[in-house]
Design a protein around this motif. Structure first.
Motif, PDB file in Angstrom:
ATOM      1  N   ASP A  62      51.934  79.653   4.607  1.00  0.00           N
ATOM      2  CA  ASP A  62      53.486  80.115   4.747  1.00  0.00           C
ATOM      3  C   ASP A  62      53.675  80.410   6.167  1.00  0.00           C
ATOM      4  OD1 ASP A  62      53.509  80.165   1.885  1.00  0.00           O
ATOM      5  OD2 ASP A  62      53.088  82.264   1.771  1.00  0.00           O
ATOM      6  N   PHE A  63      52.926  80.881   7.011  1.00  0.00           N
ATOM      7  CA  PHE A  63      53.121  81.096   8.333  1.00  0.00           C
ATOM      8  C   PHE A  63      53.431  79.804   9.170  1.00  0.00           C
ATOM      9  CE2 PHE A  63      51.469  81.333  12.613  1.00  0.00           C
ATOM     10  CZ  PHE A  63      52.514  82.203  13.419  1.00  0.00           C
ATOM     11  N   LEU A  64      52.509  78.824   8.813  1.00  0.00           N
ATOM     12  CA  LEU A  64      52.569  77.318   9.330  1.00  0.00           C
ATOM     13  C   LEU A  64      53.742  76.802   9.045  1.00  0.00           C
ATOM     14  CD1 LEU A  64      48.729  76.295   9.078  1.00  0.00           C
ATOM     15  CD2 LEU A  64      50.077  76.982  11.391  1.00  0.00           C
ATOM     16  N   GLN A  65      54.316  76.748   7.800  1.00  0.00           N
ATOM     17  CA  GLN A  65      55.442  76.166   7.181  1.00  0.00           C
ATOM     18  C   GLN A  65      56.751  76.711   8.033  1.00  0.00           C
ATOM     19  OE1 GLN A  65      55.289  76.531   2.922  1.00  0.00           O
ATOM     20  NE2 GLN A  65      54.196  74.395   3.013  1.00  0.00           N
ATOM     21  N   PRO A  91      52.464  88.650  11.527  1.00  0.00           N
ATOM     22  CA  PRO A  91      52.317  87.128  10.852  1.00  0.00           C
ATOM     23  C   PRO A  91      51.586  86.470  11.903  1.00  0.00           C
ATOM     24  CG  PRO A  91      54.392  87.793  11.709  1.00  0.00           C
ATOM     25  CD  PRO A  91      53.631  89.134  11.630  1.00  0.00           C
ATOM     26  N   GLY A  92      50.631  85.574  11.458  1.00  0.00           N
ATOM     27  CA  GLY A  92      49.875  84.640  12.167  1.00  0.00           C
ATOM     28  C   GLY A  92      48.637  84.120  11.599  1.00  0.00           C
ATOM     29  N   ILE A  93      47.873  83.396  12.347  1.00  0.00           N
ATOM     30  CA  ILE A  93      46.865  82.710  11.474  1.00  0.00           C
ATOM     31  C   ILE A  93      45.727  83.725  11.346  1.00  0.00           C
ATOM     32  CG2 ILE A  93      45.033  80.758  11.703  1.00  0.00           C
ATOM     33  CD1 ILE A  93      47.779  79.870  11.045  1.00  0.00           C
ATOM     34  N   GLU A  94      45.078  83.725  10.187  1.00  0.00           N
ATOM     35  CA  GLU A  94      44.068  84.936   9.867  1.00  0.00           C
ATOM     36  C   GLU A  94      42.832  83.969   9.715  1.00  0.00           C
ATOM     37  OE1 GLU A  94      45.230  87.391   7.098  1.00  0.00           O
ATOM     38  OE2 GLU A  94      47.241  87.510   7.627  1.00  0.00           O
ATOM     39  N   ILE A  95      41.673  84.754  10.069  1.00  0.00           N
ATOM     40  CA  ILE A  95      40.394  83.866   9.625  1.00  0.00           C
ATOM     41  C   ILE A  95      39.967  84.199   8.357  1.00  0.00           C
ATOM     42  CG2 ILE A  95      38.012  83.698  10.322  1.00  0.00           C
ATOM     43  CD1 ILE A  95      38.740  84.479  12.977  1.00  0.00           C
ATOM     44  N   CYS A  96      40.204  83.406   7.471  1.00  0.00           N
ATOM     45  CA  CYS A  96      39.883  83.761   5.830  1.00  0.00           C
ATOM     46  C   CYS A  96      38.572  83.556   5.358  1.00  0.00           C
ATOM     47  CB  CYS A  96      40.803  82.625   5.144  1.00  0.00           C
ATOM     48  SG  CYS A  96      42.466  82.811   5.527  1.00  0.00           S
ATOM     49  N   LYS A 133      61.039  76.279  11.916  1.00  0.00           N
ATOM     50  CA  LYS A 133      61.818  77.024  13.044  1.00  0.00           C
ATOM     51  C   LYS A 133      61.504  75.780  14.377  1.00  0.00           C
ATOM     52  CE  LYS A 133      61.613  80.776  16.236  1.00  0.00           C
ATOM     53  NZ  LYS A 133      60.778  80.833  17.462  1.00  0.00           N
ATOM     54  N   LEU A 134      60.471  75.361  14.517  1.00  0.00           N
ATOM     55  CA  LEU A 134      60.435  74.262  15.434  1.00  0.00           C
ATOM     56  C   LEU A 134      61.400  73.147  15.214  1.00  0.00           C
ATOM     57  CD1 LEU A 134      56.399  74.701  16.381  1.00  0.00           C
ATOM     58  CD2 LEU A 134      58.509  75.516  17.823  1.00  0.00           C
ATOM     59  N   THR A 135      61.396  72.448  14.173  1.00  0.00           N
ATOM     60  CA  THR A 135      62.096  71.637  13.778  1.00  0.00           C
ATOM     61  C   THR A 135      63.595  71.756  13.933  1.00  0.00           C
ATOM     62  OG1 THR A 135      60.486  70.827  12.231  1.00  0.00           O
ATOM     63  CG2 THR A 135      62.638  69.897  11.984  1.00  0.00           C
ATOM     64  N   THR A 136      64.117  72.948  13.717  1.00  0.00           N
ATOM     65  CA  THR A 136      65.426  73.218  13.785  1.00  0.00           C
ATOM     66  C   THR A 136      65.882  73.481  15.466  1.00  0.00           C
ATOM     67  OG1 THR A 136      65.375  74.613  11.788  1.00  0.00           O
ATOM     68  CG2 THR A 136      67.023  75.326  13.246  1.00  0.00           C
ATOM     69  N   ASP A 137      64.980  74.011  16.089  1.00  0.00           N
ATOM     70  CA  ASP A 137      64.974  74.106  17.562  1.00  0.00           C
ATOM     71  C   ASP A 137      65.142  72.734  18.409  1.00  0.00           C
ATOM     72  OD1 ASP A 137      65.061  77.006  17.293  1.00  0.00           O
ATOM     73  OD2 ASP A 137      62.962  77.306  18.004  1.00  0.00           O
ATOM     74  N   HIS A 138      64.190  71.926  17.825  1.00  0.00           N
ATOM     75  CA  HIS A 138      64.213  70.543  18.529  1.00  0.00           C
ATOM     76  C   HIS A 138      65.281  69.817  18.036  1.00  0.00           C
ATOM     77  CE1 HIS A 138      59.965  71.595  19.457  1.00  0.00           C
ATOM     78  NE2 HIS A 138      60.272  71.128  20.671  1.00  0.00           N
ATOM     79  N   GLN A 139      65.752  69.987  16.889  1.00  0.00           N
ATOM     80  CA  GLN A 139      67.082  69.203  16.502  1.00  0.00           C
ATOM     81  C   GLN A 139      68.352  69.724  17.237  1.00  0.00           C
ATOM     82  OE1 GLN A 139      66.763  66.473  14.180  1.00  0.00           O
ATOM     83  NE2 GLN A 139      68.965  66.161  15.020  1.00  0.00           N
TER      84      GLN A 139
END
Length: 128
Positions: A51-54, A28-33, A59-65
């Motif tokens: 989907d990957f970015l969401q 999973p990650g950013i692909e060149i489309c 995950k980052l929002t939860t971690d920071h909260q």
């Protein structure tokens, strides 16, 4: 002699089969489309990126909260500690000022008693 060679060959075949399955997995990650030719594949690629970015943002929002909540709990605990230390300091200052007041009250009496003792001592010497 032949047994180690057979074991090595079997090991090499096993590793080759494992490595071929590892390369087939999608990471999973950013692909060149832009390299996709058909519109369906390009759309699928872009949706995969979204989907990957969401998922990453969630995950980052939860971690920071969680970090913010932990920090807020620590701040509240420190506020409580500061309040208790302020009370201790005010109690110590009150005790110190009371001790100073008591010392002032007893000091003038001691000063009055000391000159009287000095006066009395020469009188005794003169009386002899």
């Amino acid at each position: 002699m032949i047994a180690p060679r057979i074991a090595f060959a079997a090991f090499a075949l096993l590793m080759a089969s494992i490595l071929s399955t590892v390369h087939a997995q999608d990471v999973p990650g950013i692909e060149i489309c832009t390299v996709e030719k058909t519109m369906e594949r390009r759309t699928s690629c872009l949706q995969s990126n979204v989907d990957f970015l969401q998922k990453t943002i969630t995950k980052l929002t939860t971690d920071h909260q969680q970090k913010l909540d932990a920090s807020n709990r620590q701040i509240e605990a420190l506020k409580g500690a500061v309040v208790s230390l302020q009370k201790v300091v005010s109690d110590l200052q009150a005790a110190q000022s009371k001790a100073a007041d008591d010392a002032k009250k007893t000091t003038p009496a001691a000063k009055d008693a000391a000159p009287a003792a000095k006066d009395a001592a020469p009188a005794k010497d003169g009386a002899k």
